[in-house]
Motif scaffolding. Structure first.
Motif, PDB file in Angstrom:
ATOM      1  N   GLU A  17       0.834  -1.214   0.000  1.00 15.61           N
ATOM      2  CA  GLU A  17       0.000   0.000   0.000  1.00 15.61           C
ATOM      3  C   GLU A  17       0.862   1.255   0.000  1.00 15.61           C
ATOM      4  OE1 GLU A  17      -2.966   0.063   3.192  1.00 15.61           O
ATOM      5  OE2 GLU A  17      -3.669  -1.891   2.415  1.00 15.61           O
ATOM      6  N   ALA A  18       1.906   1.243   0.822  1.00 12.06           N
ATOM      7  CA  ALA A  18       2.793   2.410   0.905  1.00 12.06           C
ATOM      8  C   ALA A  18       3.541   2.610  -0.417  1.00 12.06           C
ATOM      9  CB  ALA A  18       3.786   2.235   2.057  1.00 12.06           C
ATOM     10  N   ILE A  19       3.953   1.507  -1.041  1.00 10.24           N
ATOM     11  CA  ILE A  19       4.632   1.586  -2.344  1.00 10.24           C
ATOM     12  C   ILE A  19       3.675   2.138  -3.392  1.00 10.24           C
ATOM     13  CG2 ILE A  19       5.485   0.141  -4.242  1.00 10.24           C
ATOM     14  CD1 ILE A  19       6.990  -1.535  -2.122  1.00 10.24           C
ATOM     15  N   ASN A  20       2.443   1.640  -3.398  1.00 10.34           N
ATOM     16  CA  ASN A  20       1.441   2.138  -4.352  1.00 10.34           C
ATOM     17  C   ASN A  20       1.160   3.616  -4.142  1.00 10.34           C
ATOM     18  OD1 ASN A  20       1.193  -0.356  -5.539  1.00 10.34           O
ATOM     19  ND2 ASN A  20      -0.611  -0.958  -4.352  1.00 10.34           N
ATOM     20  N   ALA A  21       1.091   4.032  -2.873  1.00  8.52           N
ATOM     21  CA  ALA A  21       0.810   5.439  -2.568  1.00  8.52           C
ATOM     22  C   ALA A  21       1.953   6.328  -3.070  1.00  8.52           C
ATOM     23  CB  ALA A  21       0.603   5.624  -1.067  1.00  8.52           C
ATOM     24  N   LYS A  22       3.167   5.828  -2.978  1.00 11.12           N
ATOM     25  CA  LYS A  22       4.332   6.651  -3.341  1.00 11.12           C
ATOM     26  C   LYS A  22       4.626   6.617  -4.848  1.00 11.12           C
ATOM     27  CE  LYS A  22       8.445   8.631  -2.536  1.00 11.12           C
ATOM     28  NZ  LYS A  22       8.848   9.726  -1.673  1.00 11.12           N
ATOM     29  N   TRP A  23       4.551   5.422  -5.453  1.00 14.05           N
ATOM     30  CA  TRP A  23       4.967   5.286  -6.859  1.00 14.05           C
ATOM     31  C   TRP A  23       3.814   4.931  -7.816  1.00 14.05           C
ATOM     32  CZ3 TRP A  23       8.492   3.520  -3.030  1.00 14.05           C
ATOM     33  CH2 TRP A  23       9.692   4.252  -2.971  1.00 14.05           C
ATOM     34  N   GLY A  24       2.605   4.851  -7.306  1.00 10.99           N
ATOM     35  CA  GLY A  24       1.464   4.566  -8.176  1.00 10.99           C
ATOM     36  C   GLY A  24       1.172   3.085  -8.315  1.00 10.99           C
ATOM     37  N   SER A  25       2.216   2.291  -8.479  1.00 10.30           N
ATOM     38  CA  SER A  25       2.030   0.844  -8.568  1.00 10.30           C
ATOM     39  C   SER A  25       3.345   0.152  -8.240  1.00 10.30           C
ATOM     40  CB  SER A  25       1.587   0.426  -9.976  1.00 10.30           C
ATOM     41  OG  SER A  25       2.661   0.615 -10.885  1.00 10.30           O
ATOM     42  N   PHE A  26       3.254  -1.136  -7.950  1.00  9.00           N
ATOM     43  CA  PHE A  26       4.449  -1.932  -7.665  1.00  9.00           C
ATOM     44  C   PHE A  26       5.350  -1.973  -8.898  1.00  9.00           C
ATOM     45  CE2 PHE A  26       6.336  -6.361  -7.164  1.00  9.00           C
ATOM     46  CZ  PHE A  26       7.291  -5.962  -6.247  1.00  9.00           C
ATOM     47  N   GLU A  27       4.736  -2.088 -10.078  1.00 12.29           N
ATOM     48  CA  GLU A  27       5.511  -2.105 -11.325  1.00 12.29           C
ATOM     49  C   GLU A  27       6.295  -0.806 -11.502  1.00 12.29           C
ATOM     50  OE1 GLU A  27       6.274  -4.675 -13.240  1.00 12.29           O
ATOM     51  OE2 GLU A  27       5.115  -5.780 -11.737  1.00 12.29           O
ATOM     52  N   ASN A  28       5.648   0.332 -11.225  1.00 14.56           N
ATOM     53  CA  ASN A  28       6.345   1.627 -11.322  1.00 14.56           C
ATOM     54  C   ASN A  28       7.504   1.726 -10.341  1.00 14.56           C
ATOM     55  OD1 ASN A  28       5.017   2.812 -13.383  1.00 14.56           O
ATOM     56  ND2 ASN A  28       3.627   4.017 -12.095  1.00 14.56           N
ATOM     57  N   PHE A  29       7.262   1.230  -9.139  1.00 15.77           N
ATOM     58  CA  PHE A  29       8.330   1.244  -8.139  1.00 15.77           C
ATOM     59  C   PHE A  29       9.523   0.436  -8.647  1.00 15.77           C
ATOM     60  CE2 PHE A  29      10.267  -1.733  -5.096  1.00 15.77           C
ATOM     61  CZ  PHE A  29      11.133  -0.845  -4.468  1.00 15.77           C
ATOM     62  N   LYS A  30       9.242  -0.774  -9.173  1.00 18.03           N
ATOM     63  CA  LYS A  30      10.329  -1.623  -9.655  1.00 18.03           C
ATOM     64  C   LYS A  30      11.088  -0.928 -10.791  1.00 18.03           C
ATOM     65  CE  LYS A  30       8.577  -5.809 -10.412  1.00 18.03           C
ATOM     66  NZ  LYS A  30       8.563  -7.292 -10.554  1.00 18.03           N
ATOM     67  N   GLU A  31      10.344  -0.218 -11.633  1.00 15.77           N
ATOM     68  CA  GLU A  31      10.970   0.515 -12.739  1.00 15.77           C
ATOM     69  C   GLU A  31      11.905   1.608 -12.199  1.00 15.77           C
ATOM     70  OE1 GLU A  31       8.706   2.634 -16.158  1.00 15.77           O
ATOM     71  OE2 GLU A  31       7.918   0.582 -15.998  1.00 15.77           O
ATOM     72  N   GLU A  32      11.420   2.356 -11.220  1.00 14.72           N
ATOM     73  CA  GLU A  32      12.227   3.449 -10.646  1.00 14.72           C
ATOM     74  C   GLU A  32      13.460   2.904  -9.924  1.00 14.72           C
ATOM     75  OE1 GLU A  32      11.872   6.767 -11.031  1.00 14.72           O
ATOM     76  OE2 GLU A  32      10.295   6.197 -12.442  1.00 14.72           O
ATOM     77  N   PHE A  33      13.263   1.843  -9.162  1.00 13.67           N
ATOM     78  CA  PHE A  33      14.379   1.243  -8.427  1.00 13.67           C
ATOM     79  C   PHE A  33      15.408   0.681  -9.414  1.00 13.67           C
ATOM     80  CE2 PHE A  33      16.656  -1.978  -6.009  1.00 13.67           C
ATOM     81  CZ  PHE A  33      16.722  -1.492  -4.718  1.00 13.67           C
ATOM     82  N   THR A  34      14.908   0.029 -10.462  1.00 15.27           N
ATOM     83  CA  THR A  34      15.784  -0.533 -11.490  1.00 15.27           C
ATOM     84  C   THR A  34      16.593   0.576 -12.153  1.00 15.27           C
ATOM     85  OG1 THR A  34      14.327  -2.404 -11.901  1.00 15.27           O
ATOM     86  CG2 THR A  34      15.805  -1.788 -13.696  1.00 15.27           C
ATOM     87  N   LYS A  35      15.924   1.681 -12.484  1.00 16.24           N
ATOM     88  CA  LYS A  35      16.606   2.814 -13.106  1.00 16.24           C
ATOM     89  C   LYS A  35      17.734   3.322 -12.200  1.00 16.24           C
ATOM     90  CE  LYS A  35      13.286   5.416 -14.989  1.00 16.24           C
ATOM     91  NZ  LYS A  35      12.389   6.616 -14.913  1.00 16.24           N
ATOM     92  N   ALA A  36      17.437   3.440 -10.914  1.00 15.94           N
ATOM     93  CA  ALA A  36      18.436   3.924  -9.958  1.00 15.94           C
ATOM     94  C   ALA A  36      19.603   2.938  -9.845  1.00 15.94           C
ATOM     95  CB  ALA A  36      17.796   4.147  -8.588  1.00 15.94           C
TER      96      ALA A  36
END
Ligand code: MN
Length: 196
Positions: free
Chosen positions: A100-119
Protein backbone atom coordinates in the motif's frame (compact mmCIF):
# COMPACT_ATOMS: atom_id res chain seq x y z
CA UNK A 1 39.08 -7.61 21.94
CA UNK A 2 35.92 -8.21 20.00
CA UNK A 3 36.31 -10.21 16.77
CA UNK A 4 33.73 -10.01 14.02
CA UNK A 5 32.82 -13.26 12.25
CA UNK A 6 31.53 -13.82 8.76
CA UNK A 7 27.83 -14.43 9.47
CA UNK A 8 26.41 -17.67 8.03
CA UNK A 9 24.71 -17.32 4.67
CA UNK A 10 20.95 -17.77 5.28
CA UNK A 11 20.69 -20.35 2.47
CA UNK A 12 22.89 -22.74 0.49
CA UNK A 13 25.48 -21.35 -1.93
CA UNK A 14 23.47 -22.66 -4.88
CA UNK A 15 20.05 -21.59 -3.53
CA UNK A 16 19.79 -18.43 -5.63
CA UNK A 17 20.27 -20.25 -8.93
CA UNK A 18 19.41 -19.76 -11.72
CA UNK A 19 19.48 -16.02 -10.93
CA UNK A 20 22.76 -15.84 -9.01
CA UNK A 21 25.15 -18.75 -9.47
CA UNK A 22 26.86 -20.83 -6.82
CA UNK A 23 30.17 -19.62 -8.27
CA UNK A 24 29.21 -15.97 -7.72
CA UNK A 25 28.23 -16.70 -4.11
CA UNK A 26 31.44 -18.65 -3.53
CA UNK A 27 33.39 -15.54 -4.45
CA UNK A 28 31.01 -12.81 -3.34
CA UNK A 29 30.22 -14.31 0.07
CA UNK A 30 33.23 -16.58 0.60
CA UNK A 31 35.94 -14.20 -0.62
CA UNK A 32 34.70 -10.59 -0.85
CA UNK A 33 32.45 -10.49 2.21
CA UNK A 34 35.01 -12.52 4.20
CA UNK A 35 37.82 -10.15 3.21
CA UNK A 36 35.84 -7.17 4.53
CA UNK A 37 35.37 -8.99 7.86
CA UNK A 38 39.07 -9.90 8.06
CA UNK A 39 40.19 -6.37 7.13
CA UNK A 40 37.82 -4.85 9.66
CA UNK A 41 39.25 -7.03 12.44
CA UNK A 42 42.79 -6.14 11.40
CA UNK A 43 42.18 -2.41 11.04
CA UNK A 44 40.34 -1.90 14.30
CA UNK A 45 43.08 -3.58 16.36
CA UNK A 46 44.70 -1.02 18.61
CA UNK A 47 42.14 1.69 17.86
CA UNK A 48 39.42 3.18 20.04
CA UNK A 49 36.97 0.97 18.10
CA UNK A 50 38.48 -2.34 19.27
CA UNK A 51 35.37 -3.26 21.26
CA UNK A 52 32.82 -1.16 19.39
CA UNK A 53 29.73 -2.56 17.69
CA UNK A 54 29.56 -2.64 13.92
CA UNK A 55 26.97 0.15 13.95
CA UNK A 56 29.12 2.34 16.21
CA UNK A 57 32.07 1.92 13.83
CA UNK A 58 29.88 2.77 10.84
CA UNK A 59 28.53 5.89 12.53
CA UNK A 60 31.79 7.16 13.99
CA UNK A 61 34.93 5.79 12.34
CA UNK A 62 37.14 7.37 9.67
CA UNK A 63 37.23 6.13 6.12
CA UNK A 64 39.43 2.98 6.18
CA UNK A 65 37.64 1.43 9.11
CA UNK A 66 34.29 2.79 7.98
CA UNK A 67 34.64 1.28 4.48
CA UNK A 68 35.26 -2.22 5.76
CA UNK A 69 32.65 -2.04 8.54
CA UNK A 70 30.00 -0.71 6.16
CA UNK A 71 30.85 -3.37 3.57
CA UNK A 72 30.43 -6.05 6.25
CA UNK A 73 27.07 -4.60 7.28
CA UNK A 74 25.88 -4.01 3.69
CA UNK A 75 26.68 -7.54 2.55
CA UNK A 76 24.99 -9.19 5.53
CA UNK A 77 21.95 -7.02 4.87
CA UNK A 78 22.00 -7.86 1.15
CA UNK A 79 22.03 -11.63 1.81
CA UNK A 80 19.05 -11.13 4.10
CA UNK A 81 17.12 -9.32 1.37
CA UNK A 82 17.25 -12.42 -0.85
CA UNK A 83 15.66 -15.85 -0.76
CA UNK A 84 15.76 -18.99 -2.88
CA UNK A 85 13.80 -18.63 -6.09
CA UNK A 86 11.66 -21.66 -5.28
CA UNK A 87 10.51 -19.97 -2.08
CA UNK A 88 9.93 -16.61 -3.74
CA UNK A 89 7.46 -18.18 -6.18
CA UNK A 90 5.78 -16.80 -9.27
CA UNK A 91 4.21 -13.59 -8.00
CA UNK A 92 6.91 -12.26 -5.74
CA UNK A 93 5.67 -9.02 -4.18
CA UNK A 94 5.40 -7.19 -0.85
CA UNK A 95 2.59 -7.92 1.57
CA UNK A 96 -0.30 -5.55 2.19
CA UNK A 97 1.07 -2.76 4.38
CA UNK A 98 4.28 -2.20 2.45
CA UNK A 99 2.54 -2.71 -0.89
CA UNK A 100 0.00 0.00 0.00
CA UNK A 101 2.79 2.41 0.91
CA UNK A 102 4.63 1.59 -2.34
CA UNK A 103 1.44 2.14 -4.35
CA UNK A 104 0.81 5.44 -2.57
CA UNK A 105 4.33 6.65 -3.34
CA UNK A 106 4.97 5.29 -6.86
CA UNK A 107 1.46 4.57 -8.18
CA UNK A 108 2.03 0.84 -8.57
CA UNK A 109 4.45 -1.93 -7.67
CA UNK A 110 5.51 -2.11 -11.33
CA UNK A 111 6.34 1.63 -11.32
CA UNK A 112 8.33 1.24 -8.14
CA UNK A 113 10.33 -1.62 -9.66
CA UNK A 114 10.97 0.51 -12.74
CA UNK A 115 12.23 3.45 -10.65
CA UNK A 116 14.38 1.24 -8.43
CA UNK A 117 15.78 -0.53 -11.49
CA UNK A 118 16.61 2.81 -13.11
CA UNK A 119 18.44 3.92 -9.96
CA UNK A 120 20.35 0.62 -9.63
CA UNK A 121 21.35 0.47 -13.30
CA UNK A 122 22.32 4.17 -13.27
CA UNK A 123 24.29 4.04 -10.01
CA UNK A 124 27.68 5.06 -11.41
CA UNK A 125 30.61 2.77 -10.66
CA UNK A 126 30.55 0.66 -7.49
CA UNK A 127 27.80 1.09 -4.95
CA UNK A 128 24.45 0.08 -3.53
CA UNK A 129 20.85 1.04 -4.31
CA UNK A 130 18.41 1.00 -1.40
CA UNK A 131 14.76 1.27 -0.50
CA UNK A 132 14.72 3.15 2.80
CA UNK A 133 12.38 4.98 5.11
CA UNK A 134 13.28 8.49 6.23
CA UNK A 135 12.68 10.21 9.59
CA UNK A 136 8.99 10.62 8.73
CA UNK A 137 8.67 6.93 7.77
CA UNK A 138 8.37 7.94 4.10
CA UNK A 139 9.67 5.48 1.52
CA UNK A 140 12.57 6.60 -0.64
CA UNK A 141 14.96 5.08 -3.20
CA UNK A 142 18.56 6.01 -2.45
CA UNK A 143 21.79 5.18 -4.30
CA UNK A 144 25.11 5.23 -2.47
CA UNK A 145 28.69 4.93 -3.73
CA UNK A 146 31.36 2.42 -2.72
CA UNK A 147 30.77 1.33 0.90
CA UNK A 148 28.42 4.12 1.86
CA UNK A 149 25.14 3.19 3.48
CA UNK A 150 22.08 5.12 4.63
CA UNK A 151 22.59 4.62 8.38
CA UNK A 152 24.85 7.66 8.38
CA UNK A 153 22.06 9.83 7.02
CA UNK A 154 19.50 8.58 9.55
CA UNK A 155 17.59 6.40 7.08
CA UNK A 156 16.29 2.93 7.81
CA UNK A 157 17.19 0.44 5.06
CA UNK A 158 14.46 -1.98 3.96
CA UNK A 159 15.96 -3.45 0.79
CA UNK A 160 19.28 -3.26 -1.02
CA UNK A 161 20.92 -4.40 -4.22
CA UNK A 162 24.70 -4.62 -4.46
CA UNK A 163 25.72 -3.11 -7.81
CA UNK A 164 29.48 -3.61 -7.44
CA UNK A 165 30.66 -5.55 -10.50
CA UNK A 166 31.76 -8.46 -8.29
CA UNK A 167 28.04 -9.08 -7.59
CA UNK A 168 27.28 -10.00 -11.20
CA UNK A 169 30.38 -10.12 -13.39
CA UNK A 170 30.85 -13.92 -13.28
CA UNK A 171 27.21 -14.49 -14.30
CA UNK A 172 26.39 -11.48 -16.44
CA UNK A 173 29.73 -9.82 -17.26
CA UNK A 174 28.99 -6.15 -17.95
CA UNK A 175 25.21 -6.57 -18.20
CA UNK A 176 24.06 -4.95 -14.96
CA UNK A 177 20.47 -4.53 -16.25
CA UNK A 178 20.18 -8.34 -16.56
CA UNK A 179 21.40 -8.79 -12.99
CA UNK A 180 18.89 -6.22 -11.70
CA UNK A 181 16.07 -7.94 -13.63
CA UNK A 182 17.10 -11.29 -12.06
CA UNK A 183 17.19 -9.71 -8.61
CA UNK A 184 13.40 -9.19 -8.55
CA UNK A 185 12.85 -12.96 -8.71
CA UNK A 186 14.64 -13.59 -5.43
CA UNK A 187 13.81 -10.58 -3.22
CA UNK A 188 12.56 -11.78 0.15
CA UNK A 189 9.57 -9.46 0.44
CA UNK A 190 8.50 -11.01 3.73
CA UNK A 191 11.82 -9.98 5.28
CA UNK A 192 11.66 -6.54 3.63
CA UNK A 193 8.07 -6.02 4.83
CA UNK A 194 8.97 -7.03 8.37
CA UNK A 195 11.45 -4.12 8.46
CA UNK A 196 8.77 -1.60 7.50
MN1 MN B 1 29.49 -7.03 -2.86
Amino acid sequence: MKTFELPPLPYALNALEPYISEKTLEFHYGKHHKAYVDNLNKLKTGTEFEDASLEAIILNAGSGLFNNAAQVWNHTFYWNCLQPAVKAGESNKPSDELLEAINAKWGSFENFKEEFTKAAVGNFGSGWTWLVTDEKNELEIVSTSNADNPLRSDKEPLLVIDVWEHAYYLDRQNRRPDYVADFWNIVDWEAVGARY
